[in-house]
Write a protein that holds these residues in place. Structure first.
Motif, PDB file in Angstrom:
ATOM      1  N   TRP A   9       0.835  -1.192   0.000  1.00  0.00           N
ATOM      2  CA  TRP A   9       0.000   0.000   0.000  1.00  0.00           C
ATOM      3  C   TRP A   9       0.873   1.246   0.000  1.00  0.00           C
ATOM      4  CZ3 TRP A   9      -5.114  -1.038  -0.298  1.00  0.00           C
ATOM      5  CH2 TRP A   9      -5.554  -2.299   0.132  1.00  0.00           C
ATOM      6  N   GLY A  10       0.420   2.265  -0.694  1.00  0.00           N
ATOM      7  CA  GLY A  10       1.067   3.566  -0.638  1.00  0.00           C
ATOM      8  C   GLY A  10       0.270   4.472   0.282  1.00  0.00           C
ATOM      9  N   ILE A  11       0.958   5.271   1.078  1.00  0.00           N
ATOM     10  CA  ILE A  11       0.267   6.188   1.995  1.00  0.00           C
ATOM     11  C   ILE A  11       1.063   7.480   2.105  1.00  0.00           C
ATOM     12  CG2 ILE A  11       1.359   5.302   4.102  1.00  0.00           C
ATOM     13  CD1 ILE A  11      -1.620   5.629   5.297  1.00  0.00           C
ATOM     14  N   ARG A  12       0.366   8.543   2.408  1.00  0.00           N
ATOM     15  CA  ARG A  12       0.995   9.854   2.574  1.00  0.00           C
ATOM     16  C   ARG A  12       0.664  10.402   3.961  1.00  0.00           C
ATOM     17  NH1 ARG A  12       3.029  10.549  -2.184  1.00  0.00           N
ATOM     18  NH2 ARG A  12       1.976   9.742  -4.006  1.00  0.00           N
ATOM     19  N   ALA A  13       1.454  11.376   4.380  1.00  0.00           N
ATOM     20  CA  ALA A  13       1.316  11.936   5.722  1.00  0.00           C
ATOM     21  C   ALA A  13       0.505  13.224   5.727  1.00  0.00           C
ATOM     22  CB  ALA A  13       2.697  12.165   6.331  1.00  0.00           C
ATOM     23  N   GLY A  14      -0.494  13.315   4.879  1.00  0.00           N
ATOM     24  CA  GLY A  14      -1.359  14.491   4.859  1.00  0.00           C
ATOM     25  C   GLY A  14      -0.731  15.650   4.103  1.00  0.00           C
ATOM     26  N   VAL A  86       4.336   1.666   1.756  1.00  0.00           N
ATOM     27  CA  VAL A  86       5.374   2.546   1.234  1.00  0.00           C
ATOM     28  C   VAL A  86       4.944   3.977   1.514  1.00  0.00           C
ATOM     29  CG1 VAL A  86       6.548   3.361  -0.840  1.00  0.00           C
ATOM     30  CG2 VAL A  86       6.027   0.935  -0.585  1.00  0.00           C
ATOM     31  N   TYR A  87       5.828   4.729   2.140  1.00  0.00           N
ATOM     32  CA  TYR A  87       5.552   6.119   2.484  1.00  0.00           C
ATOM     33  C   TYR A  87       6.635   7.012   1.877  1.00  0.00           C
ATOM     34  CZ  TYR A  87       5.896  10.307   5.438  1.00  0.00           C
ATOM     35  OH  TYR A  87       6.023  11.595   5.880  1.00  0.00           O
ATOM     36  N   PRO A  88       6.307   7.727   0.787  1.00  0.00           N
ATOM     37  CA  PRO A  88       7.265   8.681   0.219  1.00  0.00           C
ATOM     38  C   PRO A  88       7.176   9.992   1.006  1.00  0.00           C
ATOM     39  CG  PRO A  88       5.329   8.505  -1.195  1.00  0.00           C
ATOM     40  CD  PRO A  88       5.117   7.574  -0.034  1.00  0.00           C
ATOM     41  N   GLN A  94      12.810  10.866   1.788  1.00  0.00           N
ATOM     42  CA  GLN A  94      13.114   9.444   1.909  1.00  0.00           C
ATOM     43  C   GLN A  94      11.867   8.656   1.536  1.00  0.00           C
ATOM     44  OE1 GLN A  94      16.207   8.458   2.890  1.00  0.00           O
ATOM     45  NE2 GLN A  94      16.885  10.520   3.359  1.00  0.00           N
ATOM     46  N   VAL A  95      12.060   7.401   1.195  1.00  0.00           N
ATOM     47  CA  VAL A  95      10.945   6.484   0.982  1.00  0.00           C
ATOM     48  C   VAL A  95      11.057   5.417   2.064  1.00  0.00           C
ATOM     49  CG1 VAL A  95       9.834   4.846  -0.571  1.00  0.00           C
ATOM     50  CG2 VAL A  95      10.918   6.910  -1.496  1.00  0.00           C
ATOM     51  N   TYR A  96      10.054   5.366   2.920  1.00  0.00           N
ATOM     52  CA  TYR A  96      10.026   4.403   4.018  1.00  0.00           C
ATOM     53  C   TYR A  96       9.202   3.193   3.587  1.00  0.00           C
ATOM     54  CZ  TYR A  96      11.756   8.213   6.914  1.00  0.00           C
ATOM     55  OH  TYR A  96      12.514   9.228   7.436  1.00  0.00           O
ATOM     56  N   VAL A  97       9.712   2.022   3.876  1.00  0.00           N
ATOM     57  CA  VAL A  97       9.009   0.789   3.575  1.00  0.00           C
ATOM     58  C   VAL A  97       8.842   0.049   4.892  1.00  0.00           C
ATOM     59  CG1 VAL A  97       9.023  -1.365   2.279  1.00  0.00           C
ATOM     60  CG2 VAL A  97      10.038   0.701   1.273  1.00  0.00           C
ATOM     61  N   GLY A  98       7.596  -0.311   5.200  1.00  0.00           N
ATOM     62  CA  GLY A  98       7.325  -0.956   6.473  1.00  0.00           C
ATOM     63  C   GLY A  98       6.292  -2.047   6.369  1.00  0.00           C
ATOM     64  N   GLU A  99       5.979  -2.595   7.518  1.00  0.00           N
ATOM     65  CA  GLU A  99       4.982  -3.654   7.638  1.00  0.00           C
ATOM     66  C   GLU A  99       3.904  -3.197   8.608  1.00  0.00           C
ATOM     67  OE1 GLU A  99       4.682  -8.125   9.510  1.00  0.00           O
ATOM     68  OE2 GLU A  99       6.563  -7.508   8.593  1.00  0.00           O
ATOM     69  N   ILE A 100       2.665  -3.372   8.219  1.00  0.00           N
ATOM     70  CA  ILE A 100       1.552  -3.035   9.107  1.00  0.00           C
ATOM     71  C   ILE A 100       1.522  -4.064  10.235  1.00  0.00           C
ATOM     72  CG2 ILE A 100      -0.967  -2.815   9.305  1.00  0.00           C
ATOM     73  CD1 ILE A 100      -0.922  -1.903   6.327  1.00  0.00           C
ATOM     74  N   THR A 101       1.586  -3.569  11.475  1.00  0.00           N
ATOM     75  CA  THR A 101       1.620  -4.464  12.636  1.00  0.00           C
ATOM     76  C   THR A 101       0.386  -4.347  13.520  1.00  0.00           C
ATOM     77  OG1 THR A 101       2.850  -2.832  13.938  1.00  0.00           O
ATOM     78  CG2 THR A 101       4.150  -4.466  12.698  1.00  0.00           C
ATOM     79  N   ARG A 117      -0.676   0.753  13.550  1.00  0.00           N
ATOM     80  CA  ARG A 117       0.742   0.610  13.879  1.00  0.00           C
ATOM     81  C   ARG A 117       1.494   0.062  12.676  1.00  0.00           C
ATOM     82  NH1 ARG A 117       2.724   3.217  17.738  1.00  0.00           N
ATOM     83  NH2 ARG A 117       1.282   3.448  19.441  1.00  0.00           N
ATOM     84  N   VAL A 118       2.725   0.523  12.543  1.00  0.00           N
ATOM     85  CA  VAL A 118       3.592   0.063  11.463  1.00  0.00           C
ATOM     86  C   VAL A 118       5.012  -0.088  12.005  1.00  0.00           C
ATOM     87  CG1 VAL A 118       4.151   2.386  10.618  1.00  0.00           C
ATOM     88  CG2 VAL A 118       4.205   0.477   9.041  1.00  0.00           C
ATOM     89  N   LYS A 119       5.745  -1.037  11.458  1.00  0.00           N
ATOM     90  CA  LYS A 119       7.165  -1.178  11.776  1.00  0.00           C
ATOM     91  C   LYS A 119       7.933  -0.881  10.503  1.00  0.00           C
ATOM     92  CE  LYS A 119      10.714  -4.204  13.504  1.00  0.00           C
ATOM     93  NZ  LYS A 119      11.073  -5.506  14.028  1.00  0.00           N
ATOM     94  N   TRP A 120       8.732   0.175  10.538  1.00  0.00           N
ATOM     95  CA  TRP A 120       9.501   0.558   9.361  1.00  0.00           C
ATOM     96  C   TRP A 120      10.672  -0.396   9.218  1.00  0.00           C
ATOM     97  CZ3 TRP A 120       6.534   3.165   6.528  1.00  0.00           C
ATOM     98  CH2 TRP A 120       5.632   4.078   7.080  1.00  0.00           C
ATOM     99  N   LYS A 121      10.808  -1.005   8.047  1.00  0.00           N
ATOM    100  CA  LYS A 121      11.835  -2.021   7.788  1.00  0.00           C
ATOM    101  C   LYS A 121      13.098  -1.427   7.185  1.00  0.00           C
ATOM    102  CE  LYS A 121       9.363  -5.705   8.865  1.00  0.00           C
ATOM    103  NZ  LYS A 121       9.747  -6.663   9.870  1.00  0.00           N
ATOM    104  N   PHE A 122      12.921  -0.499   6.242  1.00  0.00           N
ATOM    105  CA  PHE A 122      14.087   0.151   5.655  1.00  0.00           C
ATOM    106  C   PHE A 122      13.696   1.464   5.006  1.00  0.00           C
ATOM    107  CE2 PHE A 122      12.615  -3.093   2.689  1.00  0.00           C
ATOM    108  CZ  PHE A 122      12.518  -2.432   1.482  1.00  0.00           C
ATOM    109  N   ILE A 123      14.724   2.241   4.703  1.00  0.00           N
ATOM    110  CA  ILE A 123      14.559   3.584   4.135  1.00  0.00           C
ATOM    111  C   ILE A 123      15.401   3.668   2.866  1.00  0.00           C
ATOM    112  CG2 ILE A 123      14.871   6.055   4.544  1.00  0.00           C
ATOM    113  CD1 ILE A 123      14.909   5.316   7.587  1.00  0.00           C
TER     114      ILE A 123
END
Length: 142
Positions: A9-14, A86-88, A94-101, A117-123
């Protein structure tokens, strides 16, 4: 019905990345619009979400309402723990890639009441991506 496929999923921070701190510092992905109420209390159908949104925003076009209501439906119903996100990020490019927890959670009184909740895996620095990938991540709806 859900199969065992992990979704991305792609998401943005508003607007202007205002929720960036919540995303990164609090390990949350969030949505605004408290008027929608607790999405977990709605019947889990696209039609129900669309009717809820249209009732709150009658000035919106039918297709515009369907698009926004669909965002809330996907966030509350279709996203599940284990899916990737994925959060650009605008603020730090940065592009953050995480897992929904976490499951969907409604926080009354918050500016961003719809939370997971999400756990960011890498940037990945955006500058390391191809120009085409950067354009795609910068598009309004990707």
């Amino acid at each position: 019905m859900r199969n065992d496929t992990i979704r991305l999923w792609g998401i943005r921070a508003g607007k202007m990345g205002r929720a960036h701190g919540l995303f990164i510092d609090e390990n949350l992905i969030v949505l605004e619009d408290a008027e929608m109420g607790d999405l977990g209390a709605l019947e889990a159908t696209r039609d129900t979400f669309c009717l809820q949104y249209r009732g709150l925003h009658p000035e919106e076009t039918r297709s515009g309402s369907a698009g926004v209501a669909g965002k809330f439906f996907r966030y509350a119903v279709e996203m599940v723990k284990g899916d990737r996100v994925v959060y650009p990020a605008l603020p730090d490019k940065q592009v953050y890639v995480g897992e929904i927890t976490g499951d969907y959670h409604f926080v009354e009184g918050s500016d961003y009441p719809h939370q997971r909740r999400v756990k960011w895996k890498f940037i990945i620095p955006k500058s390391e991506l191809s120009m085409q990938a950067q354009y795609e991540l910068g598009a309004a709806r990707t």
